[in-house]
Design a protein around this motif. Sequence first.
Motif, PDB file in Angstrom:
ATOM      1  N   UNK A 323      -8.401   9.562   6.197  1.00 30.93           N
ATOM      2  CA  UNK A 323      -8.795   8.166   5.891  1.00 30.93           C
ATOM      3  C   UNK A 323      -7.551   7.276   5.722  1.00 30.93           C
ATOM      4  N   UNK A 324      -6.422   7.745   5.128  1.00 28.80           N
ATOM      5  CA  UNK A 324      -5.337   7.051   4.860  1.00 28.80           C
ATOM      6  C   UNK A 324      -4.111   7.244   6.063  1.00 28.80           C
ATOM      7  N   UNK A 466       3.524  -0.872   0.084  1.00 27.04           N
ATOM      8  CA  UNK A 466       2.998  -1.777  -0.982  1.00 27.04           C
ATOM      9  C   UNK A 466       4.177  -2.549  -1.746  1.00 27.04           C
ATOM     10  N   UNK A 467       5.343  -1.648  -1.933  1.00 29.28           N
ATOM     11  CA  UNK A 467       6.420  -2.469  -2.625  1.00 29.28           C
ATOM     12  C   UNK A 467       7.081  -3.570  -1.769  1.00 29.28           C
ATOM     13  N   UNK A 554      -3.915  -4.165  -0.710  1.00 30.24           N
ATOM     14  CA  UNK A 554      -4.366  -3.261   0.504  1.00 30.24           C
ATOM     15  C   UNK A 554      -3.711  -1.883   0.384  1.00 30.24           C
ATOM     16  N   UNK A 555      -2.406  -1.786   0.485  1.00 33.15           N
ATOM     17  CA  UNK A 555      -1.629  -0.510   0.555  1.00 33.15           C
ATOM     18  C   UNK A 555      -1.631   0.288  -0.690  1.00 33.15           C
ATOM     19  N   UNK A 556      -1.796  -0.386  -1.915  1.00 34.07           N
ATOM     20  CA  UNK A 556      -1.733   0.395  -2.917  1.00 34.07           C
ATOM     21  C   UNK A 556      -3.175   1.148  -3.133  1.00 34.07           C
ATOM     22  N   UNK A 558      -4.227   2.844  -0.757  1.00 29.00           N
ATOM     23  CA  UNK A 558      -3.784   4.325   0.041  1.00 29.00           C
ATOM     24  C   UNK A 558      -2.699   4.754  -0.604  1.00 29.00           C
ATOM     25  N   UNK A 559      -2.119   4.250  -1.827  1.00 26.14           N
ATOM     26  CA  UNK A 559      -0.939   4.738  -2.789  1.00 26.14           C
ATOM     27  C   UNK A 559      -1.610   5.635  -3.555  1.00 26.14           C
ATOM     28  N   UNK A 560      -2.879   5.006  -4.313  1.00 31.36           N
ATOM     29  CA  UNK A 560      -3.327   5.521  -5.576  1.00 31.36           C
ATOM     30  C   UNK A 560      -4.190   6.747  -5.333  1.00 31.36           C
ATOM     31  N   UNK A 561      -5.075   6.449  -4.228  1.00 23.97           N
ATOM     32  CA  UNK A 561      -6.282   7.353  -4.196  1.00 23.97           C
ATOM     33  C   UNK A 561      -5.610   8.817  -3.723  1.00 23.97           C
ATOM     34  N   UNK A 562      -4.796   8.832  -2.542  1.00 22.01           N
ATOM     35  CA  UNK A 562      -4.268  10.150  -2.291  1.00 22.01           C
ATOM     36  C   UNK A 562      -3.408  10.846  -3.247  1.00 22.01           C
ATOM     37  N   UNK A 563      -2.592   9.958  -3.858  1.00 19.19           N
ATOM     38  CA  UNK A 563      -1.904  10.536  -4.982  1.00 19.19           C
ATOM     39  C   UNK A 563      -2.550  11.378  -6.122  1.00 19.19           C
ATOM     40  N   UNK A 564      -3.855  10.591  -6.467  1.00 17.08           N
ATOM     41  CA  UNK A 564      -4.727  11.252  -7.492  1.00 17.08           C
ATOM     42  C   UNK A 564      -5.549  12.437  -6.996  1.00 17.08           C
TER      43      UNK A 564
END
Length: 584
Positions: A323-324, A466-467, A554-556, A558-564
Amino acid sequence: MSTDIENLFKDKVLGHPAGLFVLFFTEMWERFSYYGMRAILVIFLTGAITGSNPGWGWSTSAALSLLGTYALFVYLTPLLGGWLADNKIGYRRAVVIGALLMTLGHAAMAVETPTFLYIGIALLIVGNGFFKPNMTSIISKMYAGKDDKKDGAYNIFYMGVNAGAFIGIMLCGWVGEKIGWSWGFGLAGIFMLLGMLQFYFAQPLFGSLGDKPAKKDVKSIEETVDVDAEKRNPFSVVDYALIAVFTVSALIFIFNDPLSKIGNIQTLNFTVAGMSDSLFFALLAAISFIVLLIVRIPRYTKIERDRMIAFAIFCLFTIFFWAAFEQAAGSLPIYTRDFTNRVLEGTAGTVFKIVDLLVTVVPLGIITYVLISLFRKTFNKIGLANIILGTSFLIVWAIVLYKLYVEFNDPNTEVPVTWFAILNSLFIIIFAPLFTKWWDSRYNPPASVKYFLGLALLALGFGFLAFGARNVAAGAEGASLSMIWLVLAYLFHTLGELCLSPMGLSYLSKLIPTRMIAFMFGVYYLAIAIGNKLAHYVGGDIEKITQEYSLSGFFLIFTIIPFALGIVSLLLHPLLKKLMHGVK
């Protein structure tokens, strides 16, 4: 059959049967057409309706809803196509039928009208179902009894996959953007046709391998099966009811989503607790399938049950990974076009042109060497197939040289939107051998760590995006961000893919008993299909999320969910180790 296999191994190219390289090039042209078309679809659909190369001006959500439904079926139709080939028509005929249907699909898309677009997408979906599962099935039959050679064969074959993706994105993308969208779609169809013809005329090389299966004595087959094992967990009325609810709900969502967003056709047009009819049926399908697993899996013996639970957990991680990851086909081209500074000046422009020349010519030169090696071994047997294959390479080289000539003589250097998509294939070619050595060493990590690494590296890639977009204001419709963020994103996404993507089928073969592999294979491919649809369902909201929050926000996601989820995978390590009962 054994005689055919031995004959195949008489004529070797790079230590493997010449027939493997016929499959290599056939798969390469199919991947050329698939990734080439996919690279330009979204930017064509969402492109401005004015200018020298106009698009259709669709909204992002409409374009990605169509792409998501297409991508979902790409992973589901092979289940049916594989069954038909196994039981009715044979692998080779299925490949030819699939390639022909996909050729017609690409040709239809080149017409550039809505009706022919939908016809083309439908033909590509059906053709993919016939083609995709049966190439690997032929390899499996070809290497029957030669397991020591099989890993190397699949490595060579998947190099063909990545070579096709690389060349297809590069050429169809450049032709579509610089010359015309119809030419890009048409080019994908031309090489699919050439791939089909070279495979068709190379069939004498395979003997009876992959022929239409002989009629089987069903009774005698059933007598060889462990009857007690088969009766251990028969499908109940409740199971069938849940499958029916899942199927109907999923189909309503799959078709209603693009219909509502493209044509404003509301199939049922109602809301439940604030949810649209599409979202309601998506949730109903998910719940019914989860309940089906909960109902069925506990009926197995303890070890089988535990291993299936472990595999189901891996499938859940797989959904969110794709999904990401599949934003690469949807929202990332939009980001590349609208928010990235792709204009290079002076020395930077010259350096890019040199890099582009090297990454274009060197891989193509290597593949041409393989082609010449195949010619030397097989021209007397399959001369017409080789002539067709050679002609296709002459066309590729002609387009490449024309592309390089145009680019080097253009005083302005603007990197095409689609160029960045080739980075995934390029990084796979570079890093895959290193990962193979890692997995084969004593430092090979357990499954939970591999899934953590895959998800964490994927998250890191989105973290760079995101950065990089941190200063883009909410509601901005464009920006001029550095290309380095995209390069880093594709690099870390690819590293994540190499950690996680090959694991699914590997653990399927290790954890699932043979008699249940078909069911769980369907579950695994369903997980990937759901991930693809979810990717573009969420990615279609990039404009909405950017307006309300920010591009960085928006990109956060796909940063937070996969890392979690990667952290969850690590925390589940003791449980997964216990559930796997010694499987590593």
